[in-house]
Write a protein that holds these residues in place. Structure first.
Motif, PDB file in Angstrom:
ATOM      1  N   PHE A  16       1.866  15.277   7.449  1.00  0.00           N
ATOM      2  CA  PHE A  16       1.202  14.928   6.175  1.00  0.00           C
ATOM      3  C   PHE A  16       0.958  16.060   5.199  1.00  0.00           C
ATOM      4  CE2 PHE A  16      -2.679  13.069   4.233  1.00  0.00           C
ATOM      5  CZ  PHE A  16      -2.082  11.874   4.064  1.00  0.00           C
ATOM      6  N   LYS A  41      12.007   4.685   2.081  1.00  0.00           N
ATOM      7  CA  LYS A  41      13.040   5.313   3.084  1.00  0.00           C
ATOM      8  C   LYS A  41      14.112   4.450   3.528  1.00  0.00           C
ATOM      9  CE  LYS A  41      11.431   7.378   7.288  1.00  0.00           C
ATOM     10  NZ  LYS A  41      10.404   7.861   7.833  1.00  0.00           N
ATOM     11  N   GLN A  96       3.013  12.159   0.808  1.00  0.00           N
ATOM     12  CA  GLN A  96       1.833  11.626   0.139  1.00  0.00           C
ATOM     13  C   GLN A  96       1.344  12.622  -0.835  1.00  0.00           C
ATOM     14  OE1 GLN A  96      -1.090  13.301   0.640  1.00  0.00           O
ATOM     15  NE2 GLN A  96      -0.628  14.984   1.871  1.00  0.00           N
ATOM     16  N   GLY A  97       1.739  13.968  -0.943  1.00  0.00           N
ATOM     17  CA  GLY A  97       1.015  14.669  -1.788  1.00  0.00           C
ATOM     18  C   GLY A  97       1.851  14.387  -3.308  1.00  0.00           C
ATOM     19  N   ALA A 125       6.002   4.170   0.761  1.00  0.00           N
ATOM     20  CA  ALA A 125       6.929   5.276   1.255  1.00  0.00           C
ATOM     21  C   ALA A 125       7.809   4.710   2.307  1.00  0.00           C
ATOM     22  CB  ALA A 125       5.986   6.250   2.034  1.00  0.00           C
ATOM     23  N   GLN A 126       7.459   3.808   3.106  1.00  0.00           N
ATOM     24  CA  GLN A 126       8.300   3.350   4.275  1.00  0.00           C
ATOM     25  C   GLN A 126       9.422   2.413   3.516  1.00  0.00           C
ATOM     26  OE1 GLN A 126       8.277   4.016   7.467  1.00  0.00           O
ATOM     27  NE2 GLN A 126       6.621   5.567   6.462  1.00  0.00           N
ATOM     28  N   HIS A 158       0.797  -1.209   0.069  1.00  0.00           N
ATOM     29  CA  HIS A 158      -0.058   0.015   0.077  1.00  0.00           C
ATOM     30  C   HIS A 158       0.781   1.309   0.215  1.00  0.00           C
ATOM     31  CE1 HIS A 158       1.167  -0.304   4.163  1.00  0.00           C
ATOM     32  NE2 HIS A 158       0.165  -1.681   4.316  1.00  0.00           N
ATOM     33  N   ARG A 168      -6.378  12.973 -15.451  1.00  0.00           N
ATOM     34  CA  ARG A 168      -6.422  11.641 -15.381  1.00  0.00           C
ATOM     35  C   ARG A 168      -7.602  11.261 -16.154  1.00  0.00           C
ATOM     36  NH1 ARG A 168      -6.774   9.980  -9.292  1.00  0.00           N
ATOM     37  NH2 ARG A 168      -8.702   9.197 -10.400  1.00  0.00           N
ATOM     38  N   TRP A 197       1.594   3.601   1.907  1.00  0.00           N
ATOM     39  CA  TRP A 197       2.193   3.701   3.257  1.00  0.00           C
ATOM     40  C   TRP A 197       3.417   3.034   3.136  1.00  0.00           C
ATOM     41  CZ3 TRP A 197       3.476   6.413   7.414  1.00  0.00           C
ATOM     42  CH2 TRP A 197       4.128   6.079   8.351  1.00  0.00           C
ATOM     43  N   THR A 203      -3.519  17.349  -2.731  1.00  0.00           N
ATOM     44  CA  THR A 203      -3.313  15.970  -3.342  1.00  0.00           C
ATOM     45  C   THR A 203      -4.438  15.384  -4.062  1.00  0.00           C
ATOM     46  OG1 THR A 203      -2.178  15.483  -1.273  1.00  0.00           O
ATOM     47  CG2 THR A 203      -2.790  13.488  -2.662  1.00  0.00           C
ATOM     48  N   TYR A 215      -5.528   6.038   5.800  1.00  0.00           N
ATOM     49  CA  TYR A 215      -4.884   4.924   6.288  1.00  0.00           C
ATOM     50  C   TYR A 215      -3.653   5.190   6.218  1.00  0.00           C
ATOM     51  CZ  TYR A 215      -2.478   0.375   6.303  1.00  0.00           C
ATOM     52  OH  TYR A 215      -1.705  -0.572   6.688  1.00  0.00           O
ATOM     53  N   HIS A 216      -2.857   6.275   5.178  1.00  0.00           N
ATOM     54  CA  HIS A 216      -1.609   6.469   5.563  1.00  0.00           C
ATOM     55  C   HIS A 216      -1.309   7.329   6.613  1.00  0.00           C
ATOM     56  CE1 HIS A 216       2.030   7.741   2.939  1.00  0.00           C
ATOM     57  NE2 HIS A 216       2.249   8.487   3.860  1.00  0.00           N
ATOM     58  N   GLU A 244      -7.888   6.035   1.452  1.00  0.00           N
ATOM     59  CA  GLU A 244      -6.751   5.602   1.360  1.00  0.00           C
ATOM     60  C   GLU A 244      -5.490   6.568   1.860  1.00  0.00           C
ATOM     61  OE1 GLU A 244      -3.884   4.284  -2.718  1.00  0.00           O
ATOM     62  OE2 GLU A 244      -5.661   5.629  -2.939  1.00  0.00           O
ATOM     63  N   TYR A 273      -1.018  -2.005  -4.245  1.00  0.00           N
ATOM     64  CA  TYR A 273      -0.705  -1.745  -5.471  1.00  0.00           C
ATOM     65  C   TYR A 273       0.246  -2.958  -5.938  1.00  0.00           C
ATOM     66  CZ  TYR A 273      -2.714   2.678  -5.027  1.00  0.00           C
ATOM     67  OH  TYR A 273      -3.441   4.094  -4.960  1.00  0.00           O
ATOM     68  N   GLN A 288      -1.167   5.505   9.891  1.00  0.00           N
ATOM     69  CA  GLN A 288      -0.082   4.741  10.110  1.00  0.00           C
ATOM     70  C   GLN A 288       1.101   5.700  10.484  1.00  0.00           C
ATOM     71  OE1 GLN A 288       0.590   1.666   9.598  1.00  0.00           O
ATOM     72  NE2 GLN A 288      -1.615   1.384   9.210  1.00  0.00           N
ATOM     73  N   ALA A 333      -6.615  -1.588   3.352  1.00  0.00           N
ATOM     74  CA  ALA A 333      -5.771  -0.572   2.634  1.00  0.00           C
ATOM     75  C   ALA A 333      -5.776  -1.042   1.131  1.00  0.00           C
ATOM     76  CB  ALA A 333      -4.460  -0.640   3.183  1.00  0.00           C
ATOM     77  N   LYS A 334      -5.396   0.155   0.473  1.00  0.00           N
ATOM     78  CA  LYS A 334      -5.415  -0.184  -1.059  1.00  0.00           C
ATOM     79  C   LYS A 334      -3.917  -0.430  -1.384  1.00  0.00           C
ATOM     80  CE  LYS A 334      -6.688   2.255  -5.151  1.00  0.00           C
ATOM     81  NZ  LYS A 334      -6.990   3.509  -5.887  1.00  0.00           N
ATOM     82  N   TYR A 381       0.634   9.919  -3.971  1.00  0.00           N
ATOM     83  CA  TYR A 381      -0.768   9.172  -4.359  1.00  0.00           C
ATOM     84  C   TYR A 381      -0.881   9.896  -5.786  1.00  0.00           C
ATOM     85  CZ  TYR A 381      -1.329   7.008   0.129  1.00  0.00           C
ATOM     86  OH  TYR A 381      -1.088   6.246   1.225  1.00  0.00           O
ATOM     87  N   PRO A 382      -0.789  10.800  -6.155  1.00  0.00           N
ATOM     88  CA  PRO A 382      -0.879  11.199  -7.742  1.00  0.00           C
ATOM     89  C   PRO A 382      -0.193  10.268  -8.394  1.00  0.00           C
ATOM     90  CG  PRO A 382      -0.636  13.106  -6.175  1.00  0.00           C
ATOM     91  CD  PRO A 382      -0.505  12.181  -5.432  1.00  0.00           C
ATOM     92  N   ALA A 395      -4.576  17.245  -7.357  1.00  0.00           N
ATOM     93  CA  ALA A 395      -3.489  16.830  -8.192  1.00  0.00           C
ATOM     94  C   ALA A 395      -4.116  15.412  -8.886  1.00  0.00           C
ATOM     95  CB  ALA A 395      -2.190  16.471  -7.505  1.00  0.00           C
ATOM     96  N   LEU A 396      -4.838  14.522  -8.153  1.00  0.00           N
ATOM     97  CA  LEU A 396      -5.238  13.304  -8.436  1.00  0.00           C
ATOM     98  C   LEU A 396      -6.052  13.381  -9.415  1.00  0.00           C
ATOM     99  CD1 LEU A 396      -5.284  11.335  -5.050  1.00  0.00           C
ATOM    100  CD2 LEU A 396      -4.029  10.740  -7.065  1.00  0.00           C
ATOM    101  N   HIS A 398      -1.639   6.812  -8.656  1.00  0.00           N
ATOM    102  CA  HIS A 398      -2.900   6.616  -9.646  1.00  0.00           C
ATOM    103  C   HIS A 398      -2.649   6.982 -10.923  1.00  0.00           C
ATOM    104  CE1 HIS A 398      -6.057   7.169  -6.343  1.00  0.00           C
ATOM    105  NE2 HIS A 398      -5.074   7.053  -5.636  1.00  0.00           N
TER     106      HIS A 398
END
Lengths: 108, 868
Positions: free
Chosen positions: B46, A35, A46-47, A31-32, A26, B60, A28, B52, B19-20, B16, A78, B23, A75-76, A50-51, B55-56, A54
Motif C-alpha cells: 500500500f 489489472k 493507491q498513491g 484498480a482490480q 470504488h 484542488r 479498489w 497520497t 477500505y482499499h 476511503e 465513482y 480489500q 465504500a466511495k 486516489y489523487p 497529493a490529494l 479526486h
C-alpha cells in the motif's frame, strides 16, 4: 505474475474513465479491473489512483457517492457524469489516433 | 506559539483509503496468508498514506476552498481577539455602506420600479419644448389623427384631473380606450376599459377603480363591480378593478380611478376642449416596438405635428400674433417616460446625494485602510516571523485579505440593516408630485447584490493595499522589534489628510444647505405667514357654473365674516393659495400694447389684504362697490407699478388683461410686494382682481383663515368645515393645511438636502475623528517604551505629546487646506460656512487626539521599560 509496466504518464485518467463507463466502482474495484482488463500488464497503486480520482471528481467528469458494497461495507463509488462521458469519447479518439500514429512510426 | 496548525484530519479520505487497504488484506488472506502476514504484506504494497493525502490536497479546488475557510476562521479569531479594532472598522463600513444602500434602494425604487407596467422602457411621452420651458400637453384632435397610425407605435393618452367622488376629491385619469391594453394591465376583478368604451362623447359612464380604492373605500366587496359611483354628480358603473400595485403610469403619483376620455366634459365641468386643436392639455404617450429609433421618429413627429397645426393656426382669429408665434416654435419630440416621472429638482438632489454618499463610502474605506495599516504595524513581528519560516508573501497577503473580507461582510451586513432602516425615512422626506404620493422603498435582490458588491469591492481594494504594505518588511529589524515601526505610517498620515479634506468639504456643503433652508423659511415674503390656515374647495366639480360659483363664493365670504372675532381673527378667499406651486398669470396690455405677461394674477376676496397682512401703499383696496357689473378695477404690486409704468403714476391707468374678454381694468391701488407662491422664485410682479369682476371666475378657491394662537386652529378649522357643509353638504374640503405645512411640502427637496447633507457630513467628521483616534492610540501604544524613557528622565507632558501629535496635526492642517482648496476650485466660497466647517473639524480632531494624548502622559515608566 505477468511483467508489469509503469503507466504512461497521463493515461490513468482516460483509463479510469474507460473503466467507469461500464458502471460505478470504488477505488479498489477500479484498480482490480484495470489489472484484470489489461491482463495484469497495467497496475496502479493507491498513491496515484486516489489523487487522480479526486481530480476527475473536481473536474466534474465523475461523481462520487458512498454506498454499501456487496459484503456490506460502505465504500466511495465513482460514476461517470455526462461531461465525463463526452470527455471519454474525445480521449478515446485521441488515443486511437496516437497509438496508430506511434505504431506507424515504430513499425516503419 | 503555533504558527502553523497541524492539518486537520480528513475522515472521508481516511475511510476511503482504509477500505482499499482492507480489500488488499482480504485478497492476501484469500491467497492463503495468515491475517498478520496479509496485513504486513498489504501495508508494504500500500505504501505511505500521507503522501497520497498531500497529493490529494494540493492543486484542488476543494483544498483551495478549505484553505480559504481556514483563513477565514483564522481571520475571525484574529478579529475576535481585537474587538475594539473590529467594532470601529465594522461601524465605519456600516455607515459608509449603509448610506449607499439606502440611496441605492431609493434610486432603485424611484428610477427602476416607478412605472409599474410591462416593459416600461418602451414607453415614451410626446414632449413639447416651448419658448418658456415646455411640458407634455397636446390636444385631442392631434391624438385622434395619430391613433391609427402604426408608425408612431401604440399611441394612447391619459389626462390626470381631480373629481369629486362621493364627497371626496380624488385623482382621476381620463384615458383613451386602449390605455390598459397598451400598458398590458390585466383586470383584477371585472374587466378594464376597451377601445369600445371610448367612442361616443359623453356616451360611456363607466369607471375602473384601482385595487387601493376597492380595498379602502369599497372594502374589497366582490359585488362592487356592476354598482355605481357618483362622480361629479353623475352616476358611473364600476366595470372593473385594476390589479394591486397599479395606480397609473407613475407609482409616485397614484390615481384612484380611470374614466374613458370621451367623458371629459362631465369630469372637468366648466371646460371641454375635447375638440379644440389649439388648446394644450392632453399628455400623449406611446409604446414603441423594440428597435425603433426614437430620435428619427421624433423628427417625423415634429413635422407631423406642425403639418397638423398649421391650418388650424392660420384659421384662428382669436389668437394674437405673439401667441401664434409661440405655437409655431413648438418642438415636439419623444422622451422616455422613465426620465420624465421624477421631477427635475428631485433628480438634481438625488445626483448630489449620490456624490455625497460615495464620498462617505470613500471615507469609511479610508478608515478601514488606516486601521488595517495600523494593525499591520502591530503585527509586524508575527508577519516577519512567518515570512522568515518560509510562508510566501502571497499566502500572508491572502490571509490578511480574508480578514478584510470578513470585515467587509460584517460591515456590509450592518450596512444593509442600517440602510434598510434609514431608506424609508429618507423616502418619507422625498418630495414627489401629487398629494398623498409616497415612495415605497423595498429591499429587493438587486439591493442585496449592490450592497454585497460594494462591501466586497471596498474591502478587497482597500484591504489589498494595507496587506501589501504590511508584508513589505525588513525582516531582521521587524523581528528584533526595533525600527520599522513606521512602515505604513506615512500612508496613514496621507489617508488622514484625505479624510479631513473630504469631511470639511461635506461639512461646508451641508452647512450651506442648512443655511439656505433657514433663509428660505425665514425670508421676509411680504405677508404674515404665522397662524394662517388654508383649505380649498372646487365647486366646479359639482357643476357650479360662472354666476352660481360667484354667488357661492360671496355666500362663503359673508359666512366667514360672521365668525371673525370668534373662532378666528380674519378670513378671506383667493384663487391662488399662498405657498403652493400653483398660480395664475395674466397678459397685460396698456393702450393696446402688450407689456408682456404678469407672472402672478390673483382673484381675491374683500378681506384679503388685512387677512394676509399686505400693506396698502397708495390708492384704495377693493370694497363693496367692486361687484360683478360695476366698473372693473385692479390693484397692482409696487414692482408691477414700477415695471409697467416706469415714467408715470400707475394709479388711474387702465390695462387690458385678456384679449378674449375686451374691456379694461382701472388701477385703483398699489400694495406692497409679496412672494406669494415660492420663496425660492421671487416673482414680485402681481395683479389683484376682485373675483366677481373677473370674466372667468376661479374654478377652485382657497379659504384662508388667520387664528389668534396656534391652539385655536382646530376650532377654526371646524368652523370652516361647518360653513362649507352649510353651503353645500356635497362639497369636499381638501388641501387643508397650515402655512408651515405648506412650506414644508414646498421646500421638501431643500429640507431633504439639508437633513441628509447634515447627517452625512457629521458622519464624515465622525469617521475621520475615529480614524485619527485609532492612529494616535496605536502610536501611543507602539511608543510606550520611548515615552517611558522620556518620562523617567523627567519629561514634561508637552515634551511627550508634541512629537506624537506634530505629524498628525500637520496632516490634518494639510487636509483642511486641501478641502478648502477643493471648495474654492468648485466655486463654493462661503465666508461663514468654511470657517465654521474648519472650526468644527479642528474641534473634532482635538477631541479625537486628547484621549490617546492623555493616555501617553499616564504611561507608567517602570512598566513600559520592563518591555512588552
Amino acid at each position: 505474475m505477468a511483467s508489469q509496466d509503469e503507466l504512461i504518464p497521463g493515461t490513468l485518467e482516460v483509463l479510469t474513465l474507460g473503466i467507469l463507463s461500464h458502471g460505478a466502482l470504488h477505488g479498489w474495484g477500479i484498480a482490480q479491473k484495470l489489472k484484470l482488463l489489461s491482463r495484469e500488464i497495467l497496475q496502479v497503486n493507491q498513491g496515484s489512483l486516489y489523487p487522480a480520482l479526486h481530480k476527475l471528481e473536481a473536474a466534474g467528469w465523475v461523481k462520487a457517492e458512498w454506498k454499501a458494497t456487496p459484503e456490506g461495507r460502505q465504500a466511495k463509488f465513482y460514476a461517470l457524469t455526462a461531461t465525463g462521458r463526452k470527455r471519454l469519447a474525445g480521449e478515446k479518439a485521441r488515443w486511437a489516433r496516437l497509438s496508430t500514429a506511434m505504431s506507424w512510426v515504430l513499425d516503419a | 506559539m503555533s504558527l502553523f496548525r497541524r492539518r486537520p484530519r480528513d475522515p472521508e479520505l481516511d475511510a476511503e483509503l482504509r477500505y482499499h487497504l482492507d480489500q488488499l488484506v482480504a485478497q492476501y488472506e484469500r491467497e492463503g496468508l495468515s491475517t498478520e502476514e496479509a496485513r504486513r504484506q498489504a501495508s508494504l504494497d500500500f505504501g505511505g498514506v500521507e503522501p497520497t493525502k498531500e497529493a490529494l490536497r494540493d492543486g484542488r479546488w476543494l483544498e483551495a476552498f478549505r484553505r480559504a475557510a481556514r483563513d477565514l476562521c483564522y481571520g475571525a479569531r484574529q478579529l475576535a481577539a481585537a474587538p475594539g479594532f473590529t467594532a470601529v472598522a465594522v461601524l465605519s463600513l456600516a455607515l459608509g455602506i449603509g448610506a449607499n444602500t439606502a440611496l441605492f434602494s431609493i434610486l432603485n425604487t424611484a428610477l427602476l420600479r416607478l412605472i409599474p407596467v410591462e416593459r416600461p422602457n418602451e414607453l415614451y411621452w410626446f414632449r413639447v419644448d416651448t419658448s418658456d420651458g415646455g411640458g407634455y400637453r397636446l390636444n385631442y384632435p392631434f391624438f385622434a389623427s395619430l391613433a391609427h397610425d402604426a408608425r408612431f407605435g401604440q399611441v394612447f393618452c391619459a389626462y390626470s384631473t381631480n373629481a369629486s367622488v362621493s364627497n371626496e376629491r380624488l385623482e382621476v385619469d381620463l384615458v383613451s380606450g386602449n390605455y390598459f391594453d397598451v400598458l398590458g394591465v390585466r383586470p383584477w376583478r371585472g374587466r378594464l376599459l376597451r377601445p369600445d368604451d371610448d367612442r361616443v362623447r359623453l356616451g360611456h359612464p363607466v369607471v375602473v377603480v384601482t385595487h387601493a380604492y376597492w380595498r379602502e373605500r369599497l372594502h374589497e366587496d366582490p359585488a362592487a363591480v356592476g354598482r355605481s359611483l357618483r362622480i361629479n354628480g353623475g352616476l358611473y358603473t364600476i366595470i372593473g378593478v385594476t390589479p394591486p400595485g397599479f395606480a397609473g403610469t407613475e407609482a409616485a403619483f397614484p390615481r384612484q380611478m380611470f374614466v374613458p376620455l370621451h367623458m371629459k366634459p362631465a369630469i372637468t365641468p366648466g371646460w371641454d376642449g375635447l375638440d379644440k386643436p389649439l388648446v394644450s392639455w392632453l399628455p400623449i404617450l406611446t409604446r414603441l416596438p423594440p428597435g425603433t429609433d426614437p430620435r428619427a421618429l421624433s423628427h417625423e413627429l415634429h413635422a407631423r405635428y406642425h403639418a397638423f397645426q398649421k391650418p388650424h393656426l392660420d384659421a384662428d382669429q382669436k389668437l394674437v400674433l405673439a401667441q401664434k408665434e409661440y405655437f409655431r416654435h413648438w418642438r415636439v419630440r419623444l422622451e422616455p417616460l422613465r426620465e420624465a416621472v421624477l421631477a427635475e429638482d428631485v433628480q438634481r438632489h438625488l445626483r448630489t446625494l449620490v456624490w455625497v454618499v460615495l464620498a462617505l463610502l470613500l471615507l469609511a474605506c479610508a478608515n478601514l485602510a488606516g486601521l488595517l495599516l495600523a494593525r499591520g504595524q502591530d503585527r509586524q513581528r508575527e508577519i516577519a516571523t512567518r515570512l522568515a519560516v518560509g510562508a510566501s508573501r502571497a499566502r500572508i497577503v491572502t490571509q490578511l485579505l480574508m480578514e478584510s473580507l470578513l470585515l467587509g461582510l460584517l460591515g456590509g451586513a450592518a450596512g444593509l440593516l442600517f440602510g434598510a432602516w434609514c431608506a424609508p425615512a429618507i423616502a418619507a422626506w422625498f418630495p414627489l408630485a401629487g398629494e398623498g404620493s409616497r415612495l415605497d422603498v423595498k429591499l429587493d435582490p438587486l439591493v442585496f447584490a449592490f450592497t454585497l458588491t460594494v462591501s466586497l469591492l471596498a474591502c478587497v481594494v482597500f484591504g489589498l493595499w494595507p496587506a501589501l504594505v504590511s508584508t513589505r518588511l525588513d525582516l531582521v529589524a521587524a523581528i528584533k522589534g526595533v525600527g520599522g515601526w513606521r512602515a505604513g505610517g506615512r500612508q496613514r498620515q496621507w489617508l488622514l489628510a484625505a479624510q479631513v479634506a473630504i469631511a470639511v468639504v461635506l461639512l461646508a456643503v451641508a452647512g450651506r444647505f442648512a443655511q439656505r433652508l433657514q433663509t428660505l423659511i425665514h425670508t421676509d415674503v411680504g405677508f404674515t405667514r404665522e397662524r394662517l390656515l388654508i383649505a380649498e374647495i372646487e365647486p366646479v366639480l359639482l357643476n357650479y357654473d360662472g354666476p352660481a360659483r360667484i354667488a357661492l363664493y360671496q355666500k362663503l365670504e359673508a359666512k366667514l365674516r360672521e365668525r371673525v372675532g370668534r373662532e378666528f381673527v380674519a378670513a378671506t378667499v383667493s384663487n391662488v393659495s399662498p405657498i403652493s406651486r400653483f398660480n395664475w398669470s395674466t397678459l397685460f396690455y396698456v393702450n393696446g400694447e402688450p407689456r408682456g405677461v404678469i407672472p402672478r394674477a390673483n382673484q381675491v376676496g374683500l378681506d384679503y389684504l388685512p387677512t394676509l397682512g399686505i400693506r396698502l401703499k397708495r390708492g384704495r383696496w377693493f370694497d363693496e362697490r367692486d361687484r360683478a357689473g360695476s366698473p372693473r378695477v385692479a390693484v397692482i404690486s409696487e414692482t408691477t407699478a414700477r415695471e409697467a409704468f416706469p415714467n408715470g403714476d400707475a394709479l388711474g391707468q387702465r390695462f387690458m388683461a385678456d384679449p378674449r374678454s375686451p374691456g379694461t381694468f382701472e388701477i385703483v391701488g398699489i400694495v406692497s410686494d409679496v412672494e406669494l407662491n415660492d420663496p425660492r422664485r421671487p416673482e414680485r410682479e402681481m395683479v389683484y382682481f376682485a373675483y366677481p369682476q373677473w370674466p372667468f371666475p376661479a374654478q377652485d378657491i382657497a379659504i384662508q383663515v388667520r387664528v389668534a394662537t396656534p391652539a385655536a386652529a382646530p376650532a377654526a378649522l371646524a368652523a370652516v368645515r361647518g360653513i362649507v357643509a352649510g353651503l353645500d353638504p356635497n362639497l369636499p374640503l381638501f388641501n387643508v393645511r397650515t402655512i408651515e405645512q405648506a412650506l414644508d411640502t414646498l421646500l421638501a427637496a431643500e429640507r431633504l438636502a439639508a437633513l441628509l447633507g447634515g447627517f452625512f457630513a457629521f458622519a464624515a467628521a465622525l469617521l475621520s475623528a475615529i480614524g485619527l483616534y485609532g492612529m494616535l492610540a496605536r502610536d501611543v501604544s507602539a511608543r510606550r517604551k520611548e515615552i517611558g524613557v522620556k518620562l523617567a528622565l523627567g519629561a514634561t507632558a508637552r515634551w511627550i505629546l508634541w512629537p506624537l501629535l506634530r505629524e498628525s496635526l500637520g496632516f490634518t492642517l494639510a487636509g483642511l487646506g486641501a478641502g478648502v482648496a477643493v471648495l474654492a476650485a468648485a466655486g463654493f466660497w462661503d465666508s461663514r460656512m468654511i470657517p465654521a466647517a474648519i472650526t468644527l473639524m479642528l474641534a473634532t480632531t482635538a477631541l479625537a487626539a486628547s484621549l490617546p494624548g492623555f493616555r501617553a502622559t499616564r504611561v507608567d515608566p517602570a512598566a513600559a521599560l520592563r518591555g512588552d
